[in-house]
Design a protein around this motif. Structure first.
Motif, PDB file in Angstrom:
ATOM      1  N   LEU A  81       2.422   1.089  -4.316  1.00 29.40           N
ATOM      2  CA  LEU A  81       1.378   1.803  -5.018  1.00 29.40           C
ATOM      3  C   LEU A  81       1.594   3.321  -5.041  1.00 29.40           C
ATOM      4  O   LEU A  81       0.816   4.035  -5.665  1.00 29.40           O
ATOM      5  CB  LEU A  81       0.014   1.471  -4.395  1.00 29.40           C
ATOM      6  N   HIS A  82       2.608   3.796  -4.401  1.00 28.26           N
ATOM      7  CA  HIS A  82       2.870   5.241  -4.353  1.00 28.26           C
ATOM      8  C   HIS A  82       4.185   5.627  -5.038  1.00 28.26           C
ATOM      9  O   HIS A  82       4.823   6.578  -4.650  1.00 28.26           O
ATOM     10  CB  HIS A  82       2.872   5.740  -2.906  1.00 28.26           C
ATOM     11  N   GLU A 121       0.810  -1.219   0.000  1.00 27.95           N
ATOM     12  CA  GLU A 121       0.000   0.000   0.000  1.00 27.95           C
ATOM     13  C   GLU A 121       0.840   1.265   0.000  1.00 27.95           C
ATOM     14  O   GLU A 121       0.569   2.194  -0.746  1.00 27.95           O
ATOM     15  CB  GLU A 121      -0.925   0.000   1.216  1.00 27.95           C
ATOM     16  N   HIS A 122       1.865   1.316   0.807  1.00 33.29           N
ATOM     17  CA  HIS A 122       2.611   2.564   0.987  1.00 33.29           C
ATOM     18  C   HIS A 122       3.842   2.701   0.105  1.00 33.29           C
ATOM     19  O   HIS A 122       4.283   3.819  -0.150  1.00 33.29           O
ATOM     20  CB  HIS A 122       3.008   2.724   2.458  1.00 33.29           C
TER      21      HIS A 122
END
Length: 104
Positions: free
Chosen positions: A102-103, A98-99
């Motif tokens: 995806l960023h 997630e961190h």
């Protein structure tokens, strides 16, 4: 004696054996027990290892504890935990996905 450093995720038999071994070593070296710590221990000048690799290095370096537990036990236990840590480090956690993934 009460030892609150041991986590609920620890093997209770191993934790108890190591606690007894440390108590034995303290008696064998004729060390006086420290005063009981009440409340928070944050102010104490003692640091726990920051992770499993550091803890295993400290375990392997402790000749006196290895003498009580047996050097073969320490070697096999440390080798197993090192392998478990290597396997753990190959897994991408949901937080990393997630961190980090995806960023970018």
């Amino acid at each position: 004696m009460e030892n609150r450093v041991i986590g609920a995720d620890a093997n209770p038999y191993l934790a108890f054996a190591v606690t007894l071994a440390c108590g034995y070593l303290g008696m064998a070296e004729q060390r006086d027990p420290t005063e009981a710590t009440g409340g928070s221990a944050q102010h104490l000048d003692v640091e726990l290892p920051q992770g499993l690799p550091e803890a295993l290095r400290m375990l392997r370096a402790d000749d006196k504890l290895a003498e009580v537990l047996g050097p073969r036990f320490v070697d096999v236990y440390a080798a197993i935990k090192e392998q478990e840590h290597l396997e753990f480090m190959t897994v991408i956690s949901p937080w990393e996905r997630e961190h980090l993934l995806l960023h970018v």
